[in-house]
Design an enzyme around this catalytic site. Structure first.
Site, PDB file in Angstrom:
ATOM      1  N   ASP A   1       5.097  -5.773   9.504  1.00 15.41           N
ATOM      2  CA  ASP A   1       6.167  -5.491  10.483  1.00 15.41           C
ATOM      3  C   ASP A   1       6.189  -6.326  11.653  1.00 15.41           C
ATOM      4  O   ASP A   1       7.272  -6.762  12.069  1.00 15.41           O
ATOM      5  CB  ASP A   1       6.200  -4.036  10.833  1.00 15.41           C
TER       6      ASP A   1
ATOM      7  N   ARG B   1       0.762  -1.094   0.030  1.00 15.91           N
ATOM      8  CA  ARG B   1      -0.159  -0.004  -0.021  1.00 15.91           C
ATOM      9  C   ARG B   1       0.817   1.188   0.097  1.00 15.91           C
ATOM     10  O   ARG B   1       1.738   1.516   0.881  1.00 15.91           O
ATOM     11  CB  ARG B   1      -0.868  -0.083   1.263  1.00 15.91           C
TER      12      ARG B   1
ATOM     13  N   ASP C   1       0.809  -2.890  12.145  1.00 14.36           N
ATOM     14  CA  ASP C   1       1.047  -3.265  10.865  1.00 14.36           C
ATOM     15  C   ASP C   1       1.547  -4.718  10.701  1.00 14.36           C
ATOM     16  O   ASP C   1       2.557  -5.141  11.383  1.00 14.36           O
ATOM     17  CB  ASP C   1       2.448  -2.398  10.400  1.00 14.36           C
TER      18      ASP C   1
ATOM     19  N   THR D   1      -1.098   7.613  -0.700  1.00 17.17           N
ATOM     20  CA  THR D   1      -2.283   7.395  -1.481  1.00 17.17           C
ATOM     21  C   THR D   1      -3.130   6.345  -0.852  1.00 17.17           C
ATOM     22  O   THR D   1      -4.514   6.202  -0.928  1.00 17.17           O
ATOM     23  CB  THR D   1      -2.134   7.277  -2.973  1.00 17.17           C
TER      24      THR D   1
HETATM   25  C1  PRP Z   1      -1.027  -4.683   4.517  1.00 12.10           C
HETATM   26  C2  PRP Z   1      -1.819  -5.825   4.492  1.00 12.10           C
HETATM   27  C3  PRP Z   1      -2.836  -5.756   3.291  1.00 12.10           C
HETATM   28  C4  PRP Z   1      -3.044  -4.387   3.168  1.00 12.10           C
HETATM   29  C5  PRP Z   1      -4.454  -3.722   3.556  1.00 12.10           C
HETATM   30  O1  PRP Z   1      -0.044  -4.743   3.456  1.00 12.10           O
HETATM   31  O2  PRP Z   1      -1.276  -6.904   4.706  1.00 12.10           O
HETATM   32  O3  PRP Z   1      -2.263  -6.267   2.207  1.00 12.10           O
HETATM   33  O4  PRP Z   1      -2.078  -3.590   4.047  1.00 12.10           O
HETATM   34  O5  PRP Z   1      -4.768  -2.817   3.215  1.00 12.10           O
HETATM   35  P1  PRP Z   1      -5.903  -2.161   2.279  1.00 12.10           P
HETATM   36  O6  PRP Z   1      -6.898  -3.085   2.751  1.00 12.10           O
HETATM   37  O7  PRP Z   1      -6.026  -0.823   2.586  1.00 12.10           O
HETATM   38  O8  PRP Z   1      -5.377  -2.373   1.000  1.00 12.10           O
HETATM   39  P2  PRP Z   1       1.100  -3.700   3.190  1.00 12.10           P
HETATM   40  O9  PRP Z   1       0.616  -2.614   2.384  1.00 12.10           O
HETATM   41  O10 PRP Z   1       1.448  -2.967   4.714  1.00 12.10           O
HETATM   42  O11 PRP Z   1       2.407  -4.612   2.803  1.00 12.10           O
HETATM   43  P3  PRP Z   1       3.314  -5.433   3.698  1.00 12.10           P
HETATM   44  O12 PRP Z   1       2.318  -6.811   3.963  1.00 12.10           O
HETATM   45  O13 PRP Z   1       4.369  -6.037   2.633  1.00 12.10           O
HETATM   46  O14 PRP Z   1       3.953  -4.835   4.818  1.00 12.10           O
HETATM   47  N1  URA Z   2      -2.135  -2.857   6.962  1.00 13.25           N
HETATM   48  C1  URA Z   2      -1.819  -3.347   8.502  1.00 13.25           C
HETATM   49  O1  URA Z   2      -0.823  -4.054   8.346  1.00 13.25           O
HETATM   50  N2  URA Z   2      -2.417  -3.014   9.143  1.00 13.25           N
HETATM   51  C2  URA Z   2      -3.573  -2.349   9.205  1.00 13.25           C
HETATM   52  O2  URA Z   2      -4.122  -1.602  10.300  1.00 13.25           O
HETATM   53  C3  URA Z   2      -3.953  -1.595   7.925  1.00 13.25           C
HETATM   54  C4  URA Z   2      -3.172  -2.088   6.811  1.00 13.25           C
END
Ligand code: PRP
Ligand code: URA
Length: 211
Positions: free
Chosen positions: A205, A106, A202, A110
Site C-alpha cells: 500500500d 496474505r 503495509d 488466516t
Molecule cells: C505482504 C508482504 C509479504 C507478506 C509478508 O504482502 O509483501 O509478501 O505480506 O507476510 P507473511 O510473512 O506473513 O506471509 P501482501 O500479502 O500484503 O500482498 P501485497 O504485496 O500484494 O500487498
Molecule cells: N505485510 C506488510 O506489508 N507489512 C507487515 O507488517 C506485514 C506483512
C-alpha cells in the site's frame, strides 16, 4: 545474529538512514518508492558479496591486462506486489540478471499465503536465486515462495527483506534451513493482525498508494 546463523542484518549507516525514512508514516509514496529502490541497490552489494568470479583477458587503450566477470547466473524473484519495489535497485547493479515473478497475497483472516501467479526462468539449478520481498512477517509467503522455487530446481537461494520479524525468520529457517536470509532490520514482533512491530505498515500500500 544470535540464534539465526543464516541471517545477515545489513546495518550500514546509509541503509539504517533509509530504513528510518521508510518506517516514517509521513514519507509519501513517491519518496517511499525512490528510497526503497536506493536501499535495494545498497542491499545488493551485501547479498552478492560471495558471488563467484572468473578472470578474463582484456585490453585497455594502452595494454593487455586481466579483469573479472561474474561466474554465476543471477535470477531475481520479487514476490508481488511489494517485492517489485526492490527490483529496480537490484537490476541497476546486476544488469544481466533475469527476473521471475511470484504472485502471493496474505489472506487477511488466516494470514495464509494465497498464490495467483508464477513465472520464472528455466535452468534455476545453477543460478543464485534472490527472492525479493520487503516484509518477512509470519514467514508464510516466503516459505511458500521458496518451496515453489525448489520444486522448479533452485538450489542456491537467498531471501532478501527490508524488515523481518523473528517469527518469520524462524518459520523460514525451520522449513528451508539451507536458505540464506538478509534483512536491514530484525524487528521486535508481530501484532495480532500479523503486522511487523515497529515495522513500516503495509509495504504494498505504501509503495503503490493503495489502501
Ligand atoms: C505482504 C508482504 C509479504 C507478506 C509478508 O504482502 O509483501 O509478501 O505480506 O507476510 P507473511 O510473512 O506473513 O506471509 P501482501 O500479502 O500484503 O500482498 P501485497 O504485496 O500484494 O500487498
Ligand atoms: N505485510 C506488510 O506489508 N507489512 C507487515 O507488517 C506485514 C506483512
Amino acid at each position: 545474529m544470535k540464534g539465526f546463523s543464516r541471517l545477515t542484518v545489513i546495518d550500514h549507516p546509509l541503509v539504517k538512514r533509509d530504513v528510518a525514512l521508510l518506517r516514517d508514516r509521513r514519507t509519501p509514496s513517491h519518496q517511499f518508492r525512490a528510497v526503497l529502490r536506493r536501499t535495494a541497490s545498497l542491499m545488493a552489494y551485501e547479498v552478492t558479496r560471495a558471488l563467484p568470479t572468473r578472470g578474463v583477458k582484456l585490453s585497455t587503450p594502452l595494454e593487455r591486462t586481466r579483469g573479472t566477470v561474474i561466474a554465476q547466473k543471477v535470477v531475481l524473484v520479487p514476490i508481488l506486489r511489494a517485492g517489485l519495489g526492490l527490483v529496480g535497485g537490484f537490476v541497476e547493479v546486476l544488469p544481466d540478471a533475469r527476473v521471475g515473478h511470484i504472485g502471493l497475497y496474505r489472506d487477511e483472516q488466516t494470514l495464509q499465503p494465497v498464490d495467483y501467479y508464477f513465472k520464472v526462468p528455466r535452468h534455476l539449478g545453477t543460478a543464485l536465486v534472490i527472492i525479493l520481498d520487503p516484509m518477512l512477517a509470519t514467514g508464510g509467503s516466503a516459505a511458500a515462495a521458496i518451496g515453489y522455487l525448489k520444486r522448479k530446481g533452485a538450489k542456491d537461494i537467498c531471501l532478501v527483506s527490508l524488515v523481518a520479524a523473528p517469527q518469520g525468520v524462524r518459520t523460514v529457517l525451520r522449513a528451508h534451513p539451507s536458505v540464506r536470509l538478509y534483512t536491514c532490520a530484525l524487528d521486535r514482533t508481530l501484532n495480532k493482525h500479523g503486522y511487523i512491530l515497529p515495522g513500516l505498515g503495509d509495504a504494498g500500500d505504501r509503495l503503490f498508494g493503495t489502501e
